[in-house]
Design a protein around this motif. Structure first.
Motif, PDB file in Angstrom:
ATOM      1  N   SER A  89       0.835  -1.212   0.000  1.00 23.00           N
ATOM      2  CA  SER A  89       0.000   0.000   0.000  1.00 23.00           C
ATOM      3  C   SER A  89       0.866   1.258   0.000  1.00 23.00           C
ATOM      4  N   PRO A  90       0.271   2.402  -0.303  1.00 23.66           N
ATOM      5  CA  PRO A  90       1.022   3.659  -0.305  1.00 23.66           C
ATOM      6  C   PRO A  90       1.213   4.252   1.097  1.00 23.66           C
ATOM      7  N   TYR A  91       0.735   3.570   2.119  1.00 26.09           N
ATOM      8  CA  TYR A  91       0.794   4.107   3.483  1.00 26.09           C
ATOM      9  C   TYR A  91       2.095   3.722   4.169  1.00 26.09           C
ATOM     10  N   GLU A  92       2.615   4.658   4.943  1.00 24.86           N
ATOM     11  CA  GLU A  92       3.805   4.405   5.757  1.00 24.86           C
ATOM     12  C   GLU A  92       3.316   3.960   7.131  1.00 24.86           C
ATOM     13  N   LEU A  93       3.306   2.669   7.353  1.00 22.79           N
ATOM     14  CA  LEU A  93       2.779   2.128   8.600  1.00 22.79           C
ATOM     15  C   LEU A  93       3.885   1.430   9.387  1.00 22.79           C
ATOM     16  N   PRO A  94       3.789   1.438  10.712  1.00 22.10           N
ATOM     17  CA  PRO A  94       4.776   0.728  11.543  1.00 22.10           C
ATOM     18  C   PRO A  94       4.473  -0.773  11.543  1.00 22.10           C
ATOM     19  N   LEU A  95       4.873  -1.451  10.496  1.00 20.10           N
ATOM     20  CA  LEU A  95       4.479  -2.847  10.291  1.00 20.10           C
ATOM     21  C   LEU A  95       5.031  -3.795  11.349  1.00 20.10           C
ATOM     22  N   ALA A  96       6.221  -3.527  11.870  1.00 20.03           N
ATOM     23  CA  ALA A  96       6.771  -4.404  12.915  1.00 20.03           C
ATOM     24  C   ALA A  96       5.905  -4.339  14.170  1.00 20.03           C
ATOM     25  N   SER A  97       5.480  -3.133  14.540  1.00 17.81           N
ATOM     26  CA  SER A  97       4.594  -2.980  15.700  1.00 17.81           C
ATOM     27  C   SER A  97       3.221  -3.564  15.400  1.00 17.81           C
ATOM     28  N   MET A  98       2.759  -3.365  14.184  1.00 19.92           N
ATOM     29  CA  MET A  98       1.466  -3.919  13.783  1.00 19.92           C
ATOM     30  C   MET A  98       1.507  -5.446  13.860  1.00 19.92           C
ATOM     31  N   ALA A  99       2.624  -6.048  13.496  1.00 23.85           N
ATOM     32  CA  ALA A  99       2.761  -7.507  13.550  1.00 23.85           C
ATOM     33  C   ALA A  99       2.580  -8.006  14.981  1.00 23.85           C
ATOM     34  N   VAL A 100       3.157  -7.295  15.936  1.00 20.18           N
ATOM     35  CA  VAL A 100       3.002  -7.667  17.341  1.00 20.18           C
ATOM     36  C   VAL A 100       1.565  -7.479  17.786  1.00 20.18           C
ATOM     37  N   ALA A 101       1.006  -6.306  17.538  1.00 20.82           N
ATOM     38  CA  ALA A 101      -0.347  -5.997  18.008  1.00 20.82           C
ATOM     39  C   ALA A 101      -1.379  -6.946  17.412  1.00 20.82           C
ATOM     40  N   LYS A 102      -1.282  -7.200  16.123  1.00 20.30           N
ATOM     41  CA  LYS A 102      -2.260  -8.072  15.469  1.00 20.30           C
ATOM     42  C   LYS A 102      -2.165  -9.506  15.989  1.00 20.30           C
ATOM     43  N   ARG A 103      -0.938  -9.977  16.227  1.00 21.52           N
ATOM     44  CA  ARG A 103      -0.796 -11.346  16.728  1.00 21.52           C
ATOM     45  C   ARG A 103      -1.261 -11.459  18.178  1.00 21.52           C
ATOM     46  N   VAL A 104      -0.961 -10.462  18.988  1.00 21.62           N
ATOM     47  CA  VAL A 104      -1.452 -10.479  20.377  1.00 21.62           C
ATOM     48  C   VAL A 104      -2.975 -10.472  20.379  1.00 21.62           C
ATOM     49  N   THR A 105      -3.569  -9.647  19.536  1.00 22.83           N
ATOM     50  CA  THR A 105      -5.029  -9.580  19.449  1.00 22.83           C
ATOM     51  C   THR A 105      -5.607 -10.914  19.003  1.00 22.83           C
TER      52      THR A 105
END
Length: 164
Positions: A17-33
């Motif tokens: 995507s064209p968005y600059e997202l913190p993917l490493a943090s997102m990986a943690v948050a999504k897996r914890v969720t």
């Protein structure tokens, strides 16, 4: 481990995507969720044999672990369960109707009622806590003891940061 999970797919899509997202943090948050959601579902299924919802179980387990006489004031229950007094009252009322909990006036504060496990509640709580604990343990089965210890340290670090 080379297998992908659903979060890998999601992250790969965000990388495109064209968005600059913190993917490493997102990986943690999504897996914890996702793990938390899976655990909640597993525990709710485990409690079905006792006809308890997770909130009711939490009340019974809190009274059980308080030790004999398995009785607490609502304020102590509220602190432990992190719920509103109205939410606690509803749970206690449901449990009292089923014969699992009794309430009596607190001799030290006659404006308050103490909640206690009945004999029936003690029996159900004792069985349910074992089934609940086993369902929790099953979730961590794929992890070695070292992995579990490391995960505990990391999750504690996250919680302490959030709750400070």
């Amino acid at each position: 481990m080379d297998r992908e999970d659903a979060i890998d797919v999601l992250l790969r899509q965000w990388q495109q995507s064209p968005y600059e997202l913190p993917l490493a943090s997102m990986a943690v948050a999504k897996r914890v969720t996702r793990v938390a959601r899976n655990l909640e579902q597993r525990l709710a299924r485990a409690l079905e044999e006792f006809d308890l919802d997770p909130g009711e179980f939490d009340v019974l387990a809190t009274l059980l672990r308080s030790g004999p006489p398995h009785e607490l004031a609502p304020a102590a229950l509220n602190r432990s369960l992190l719920i509103s007094s109205g939410g606690l009252t509803k749970r206690l009322t449901r449990l009292e109707k089923r014969g699992f909990v009794s309430r009596r006036l607190d001799p030290d504060d006659r404006r308050s009622l103490l909640a206690a496990l009945t004999e029936q509640g003690l029996a159900v709580a004792g069985k349910a806590v074992i089934v609940h604990a086993q369902a929790s343990a099953d979730l961590a089965d794929p992890l070695s003891e070292a992995d579990r210890a490391q995960l505990v340290v990391l999750l504690r670090k996250l919680l302490l940061h959030q709750e400070s």
